[in-house]
Write a protein that holds these residues in place. Structure first.
Motif, PDB file in Angstrom:
ATOM      1  N   VAL A   3      32.771   0.993   8.696  1.00  0.00           N
ATOM      2  CA  VAL A   3      31.415   1.071   9.415  1.00  0.00           C
ATOM      3  C   VAL A   3      31.583   0.871  10.984  1.00  0.00           C
ATOM      4  O   VAL A   3      30.757   1.648  11.886  1.00  0.00           O
ATOM      5  N   LEU A   4      32.363  -0.157  11.327  1.00  0.00           N
ATOM      6  CA  LEU A   4      32.800  -0.080  12.987  1.00  0.00           C
ATOM      7  C   LEU A   4      33.031   1.041  13.495  1.00  0.00           C
ATOM      8  O   LEU A   4      32.797   1.506  14.669  1.00  0.00           O
ATOM      9  N   ASP A   5      33.965   1.999  12.833  1.00  0.00           N
ATOM     10  CA  ASP A   5      34.350   3.311  13.357  1.00  0.00           C
ATOM     11  C   ASP A   5      33.220   4.192  13.328  1.00  0.00           C
ATOM     12  O   ASP A   5      33.061   4.974  14.630  1.00  0.00           O
ATOM     13  N   ILE A   6      32.461   4.138  12.575  1.00  0.00           N
ATOM     14  CA  ILE A   6      31.173   4.964  12.612  1.00  0.00           C
ATOM     15  C   ILE A   6      30.181   4.506  13.942  1.00  0.00           C
ATOM     16  O   ILE A   6      29.668   5.258  14.622  1.00  0.00           O
ATOM     17  N   LEU A   7      30.002   3.214  13.819  1.00  0.00           N
ATOM     18  CA  LEU A   7      29.070   2.711  15.067  1.00  0.00           C
ATOM     19  C   LEU A   7      29.754   2.910  16.502  1.00  0.00           C
ATOM     20  O   LEU A   7      29.117   3.403  17.050  1.00  0.00           O
TER      21      LEU A   7
ATOM     22  N   GLY B 230      20.545  -0.231  34.343  1.00  0.00           N
ATOM     23  CA  GLY B 230      19.659  -1.387  34.109  1.00  0.00           C
ATOM     24  C   GLY B 230      19.258  -1.755  32.929  1.00  0.00           C
ATOM     25  O   GLY B 230      18.481  -2.700  32.781  1.00  0.00           O
ATOM     26  N   SER B 231      19.408  -0.878  31.843  1.00  0.00           N
ATOM     27  CA  SER B 231      18.862  -1.215  30.565  1.00  0.00           C
ATOM     28  C   SER B 231      19.988  -1.671  29.643  1.00  0.00           C
ATOM     29  O   SER B 231      21.117  -1.002  29.805  1.00  0.00           O
ATOM     30  N   THR B 232      19.727  -2.587  28.527  1.00  0.00           N
ATOM     31  CA  THR B 232      20.737  -3.029  27.949  1.00  0.00           C
ATOM     32  C   THR B 232      20.471  -2.455  26.454  1.00  0.00           C
ATOM     33  O   THR B 232      21.393  -2.997  25.604  1.00  0.00           O
ATOM     34  N   THR B 233      19.360  -1.583  26.495  1.00  0.00           N
ATOM     35  CA  THR B 233      19.254  -0.908  25.027  1.00  0.00           C
ATOM     36  C   THR B 233      19.440   0.608  25.358  1.00  0.00           C
ATOM     37  O   THR B 233      18.998   0.929  26.200  1.00  0.00           O
ATOM     38  N   VAL B 234      20.300   0.937  24.308  1.00  0.00           N
ATOM     39  CA  VAL B 234      20.412   2.479  24.397  1.00  0.00           C
ATOM     40  C   VAL B 234      19.539   3.412  23.431  1.00  0.00           C
ATOM     41  O   VAL B 234      19.574   3.001  22.084  1.00  0.00           O
TER      42      VAL B 234
ATOM     43  N   TYR C 135      18.621   6.144  17.953  1.00  0.00           N
ATOM     44  CA  TYR C 135      19.379   4.704  17.566  1.00  0.00           C
ATOM     45  C   TYR C 135      19.120   3.760  18.865  1.00  0.00           C
ATOM     46  O   TYR C 135      19.769   4.313  19.972  1.00  0.00           O
ATOM     47  N   ARG C 136      18.790   2.630  18.395  1.00  0.00           N
ATOM     48  CA  ARG C 136      18.559   1.521  19.648  1.00  0.00           C
ATOM     49  C   ARG C 136      19.518   0.763  19.626  1.00  0.00           C
ATOM     50  O   ARG C 136      19.563  -0.421  19.007  1.00  0.00           O
ATOM     51  N   PHE C 137      20.728   1.204  20.108  1.00  0.00           N
ATOM     52  CA  PHE C 137      21.811   0.153  20.402  1.00  0.00           C
ATOM     53  C   PHE C 137      21.671  -0.894  21.570  1.00  0.00           C
ATOM     54  O   PHE C 137      20.965  -0.398  22.604  1.00  0.00           O
ATOM     55  N   SER C 138      22.046  -2.042  21.037  1.00  0.00           N
ATOM     56  CA  SER C 138      21.823  -2.968  22.230  1.00  0.00           C
ATOM     57  C   SER C 138      23.219  -3.799  22.356  1.00  0.00           C
ATOM     58  O   SER C 138      24.150  -3.594  21.804  1.00  0.00           O
ATOM     59  N   ASP C 139      23.271  -5.028  23.039  1.00  0.00           N
ATOM     60  CA  ASP C 139      24.290  -5.848  23.318  1.00  0.00           C
ATOM     61  C   ASP C 139      24.675  -6.444  22.036  1.00  0.00           C
ATOM     62  O   ASP C 139      26.026  -6.853  22.181  1.00  0.00           O
ATOM     63  N   LYS C 140      23.961  -6.736  21.191  1.00  0.00           N
ATOM     64  CA  LYS C 140      24.265  -7.087  19.748  1.00  0.00           C
ATOM     65  C   LYS C 140      25.214  -6.357  19.151  1.00  0.00           C
ATOM     66  O   LYS C 140      26.178  -6.965  18.694  1.00  0.00           O
TER      67      LYS C 140
ATOM     68  N   GLN D 207      23.685  -5.686   7.381  1.00  0.00           N
ATOM     69  CA  GLN D 207      22.508  -5.772   7.285  1.00  0.00           C
ATOM     70  C   GLN D 207      21.570  -5.183   8.516  1.00  0.00           C
ATOM     71  O   GLN D 207      20.361  -5.252   8.389  1.00  0.00           O
ATOM     72  N   ASP D 208      22.370  -4.863   9.474  1.00  0.00           N
ATOM     73  CA  ASP D 208      21.745  -4.352  10.717  1.00  0.00           C
ATOM     74  C   ASP D 208      20.816  -3.260  10.594  1.00  0.00           C
ATOM     75  O   ASP D 208      21.513  -2.272  10.039  1.00  0.00           O
ATOM     76  N   PRO D 209      19.476  -3.152  10.967  1.00  0.00           N
ATOM     77  CA  PRO D 209      18.671  -1.839  10.610  1.00  0.00           C
ATOM     78  C   PRO D 209      19.324  -0.818  11.196  1.00  0.00           C
ATOM     79  O   PRO D 209      19.119   0.344  10.877  1.00  0.00           O
ATOM     80  N   VAL D 210      19.861  -0.947  12.648  1.00  0.00           N
ATOM     81  CA  VAL D 210      20.186   0.172  13.113  1.00  0.00           C
ATOM     82  C   VAL D 210      21.332   0.787  12.545  1.00  0.00           C
ATOM     83  O   VAL D 210      21.664   2.058  12.385  1.00  0.00           O
ATOM     84  N   VAL D 211      22.490  -0.057  12.132  1.00  0.00           N
ATOM     85  CA  VAL D 211      23.557   0.311  11.536  1.00  0.00           C
ATOM     86  C   VAL D 211      23.125   0.963  10.126  1.00  0.00           C
ATOM     87  O   VAL D 211      23.861   2.103   9.889  1.00  0.00           O
ATOM     88  N   GLN D 212      22.128   0.592   9.418  1.00  0.00           N
ATOM     89  CA  GLN D 212      21.870   0.988   8.152  1.00  0.00           C
ATOM     90  C   GLN D 212      21.257   2.609   8.548  1.00  0.00           C
ATOM     91  O   GLN D 212      21.440   3.439   7.880  1.00  0.00           O
ATOM     92  N   GLN D 213      20.585   2.580   9.657  1.00  0.00           N
ATOM     93  CA  GLN D 213      19.760   4.152  10.053  1.00  0.00           C
ATOM     94  C   GLN D 213      21.103   4.926  10.333  1.00  0.00           C
ATOM     95  O   GLN D 213      20.906   6.155   9.926  1.00  0.00           O
TER      96      GLN D 213
END
Length: 489
Positions: free
Chosen positions: A109-113, A127-131, A148-153, A261-267
């Motif tokens: 999963v990490l490799d795909i992410l 200046g944005s923390t969300t991609v 895909y809304r990637f973030s610092d999380k 369980q992260d929605p973006v990862v599941q997306q």
């Protein structure tokens, strides 16, 4: 007649000096009868010894099928039912295998992410923390865009779970070649055991073909079990390594749960059609239970655990229901490069359990991405059925992974998109199973050297309760055939 007075035995059996013709005839008839009785007793003893030898002859069963078809899981079910002591002794050792399976799930999963986030970096606004990233890569469906809304999380989860890559390497080094999956092969044939040269291979597995152990996985698991001969220092080192792995997994538990369980990862996984749930050794739904200090593998965990079979492994199981009859179960490596070793086990086997995962109609071989897995199973089945060496061998077909087939159909996969000959039949699980059953039956009928009964079971061998019932029927059938061939029925 000249008789030596120095030979008491000769004196004892010598006829009387004054023996009359009538007495001589009577004596000779008695001697003939005595010889007849003696020879009859000798023949009876010989027959009893032969029957006893036949009765003691082990039942030999060969498990065949491509890699990841469920052969090892079927064998584990045999052991679970009939080798409880050995099963209990190996239970703790399976913990490391299950740890490795879980870590591999996370790393995949990490490799795909990581790949998706790397592609997204070019789209990040200053200046944005969300991609917000619109994925349109070659490996994904391009009929519609996915943002895909990637973030610092997500970057934090990548860093936090980074140590799991080292844990994976450590576990793979401990377990040896059984922990490594084959990604390529030099063999271009689905059935290299058909080659005349394959008949010249050694009867027992060598270091080139498998684990030198009558217990199969023992060579891999033994590396993780305490040894009576191990020094206290080495034992403390082993315990320390195990404790370190458990510490890392327990410390990463919450982050692993967040990742899965992260929605973006599941997306991302959904868009890429990465159905990790269908993979052997899937444990991401069990993170909370496994990544704990008090974790002990359950029976179901052990059956589901993935540890590759290398070569041909012999397992001995004593069936109590068969009056203590010893069964020899041969689990074979199913990758194309390892199939050449199969042929030397064909000549004296009582039965073959052939496994075909019918859920793999849309998948390719791990070792050769050009080959459809279902087509590969068809070629294997055709070759086994047509073998003259196996003409009188009982062959039992397990159409396996019916649970995964059902899940794929529920997700909307259409069989005819991957198997044009399926035509306009209903796209439901029962119809698909019947279609596959008929196809395998026709191959058996067409290519078997002589007529043979067609034995088939629909299975999900990771379901231990259902498989126990199936194996009970299979064991009875194999045992009756074995005894009949030994002239004991």
């Amino acid at each position: 007649m000249r008789i030596s007075v120095e030979d008491p035995l000769t004196l004892a059996i010598a006829p009387p000096k004054d023996e009359s013709p009538e007495e001589k005839e009577t004596r000779e008839q008695a001697e003939i009868e005595a010889r007849r009785i003696s020879e009859a007793i000798d023949e009876q003893i010989r027959q009893e010894r032969t029957a006893l030898k036949k009765k003691k002859k082990s039942v030999k069963v060969l498990l065949l099928g491509q890699s990841e078809s469920g052969k090892s899981a079927t064998l584990k079910n045999f052991q679970l039912q009939h080798a409880r002591r050995e099963w209990a002794e190996e239970r703790a050792s399976w913990r490391a295998v299950i740890y490795l399976n879980l870590v591999r799930n996370i790393v995949r999963v990490l490799d795909i992410l990581s790949r998706e986030m790397s592609l997204a970096e070019g789209e990040k606004r200053p200046g944005s923390t969300t991609v917000e990233y619109l994925s349109d890569s070659d490996d994904e469906t391009t009929t519609h865009g996915n943002i895909y809304r990637f973030s610092d999380k997500h970057r934090f989860m990548q860093r936090r779970l980074g140590p799991l890559r080292s844990i994976q390497m450590d576990l793979e080094n401990k377990l040896g070649p059984e922990s490594q999956e084959v990604r390529s092969t030099a063999s271009i044939s689905a059935t290299p055991f058909d080659s005349p040269n394959s008949q010249l291979l050694p009867k027992r597995p060598s270091r080139d073909f498998g684990i030198n152990s009558t217990n199969g996985w023992k060579s891999a698991l033994e590396k993780l079990r305490p040894s009576m001969l191990a020094s206290a220092r080495s034992q403390r080192r082993s315990d320390s390594d195990h404790s370190e792995i458990t510490d890392v997994l327990a410390g990463c538990k919450e982050t692993m749960l967040d990742l899965w369980q992260d929605p973006v990862v599941q997306q991302v996984l959904s868009h890429r059609k990465t159905n990790i749930e269908d993979s052997p050794g899937f444990f991401l739904n069990d993170i909370d239970r496994i990544a704990s200090y008090d974790y002990e593998p359950s029976d179901d965990d052990i059956v589901r655990a993935r540890l590759r079979t290398v070569g041909v492994q012999e397992h001995k199981v004593v069936m109590d229901e068969g009056n203590g009859k010893e069964w020899l179960l041969y689990d074979v490596g199913g990758t194309r490069s390892l199939r050449v070793a199969w042929a030397s086990y064909f000549d004296d086997v009582d039965a073959i359990i052939f496994l075909c995962p019918i859920s793999c109609f849309d998948e390719q071989l791990r070792e050769d991405r050009r080959i459809n897995r279902l087509e590969d199973s068809y070629l294997l089945w055709k070759s086994v059925c047509s073998s003259r060496i196996l003409a009188k061998t009982e062959i039992i077909l397990f159409l396996n992974k019916c649970d995964l087939l059902h899940n794929k159909i529920k997700r909307g996969l259409c069989i005819k998109d991957h198997i044009p000959s399926y035509g306009s039949r209903k796209n439901d699980t029962v119809t698909v199973m019947r279609y596959f059953q008929q196809h395998f039956k026709e191959i058996s009928k067409q290519y078997s050297p002589e007529p043979r009964p067609f034995f088939i079971h629909f299975t999900s061998v990771i379901d231990t309760k259902a498989t126990a019932a199936t194996l009970s029927v299979v064991e009875e059938s194999i045992l009756r055939t074995h005894l009949r061939n030994a002239d004991l029925l």
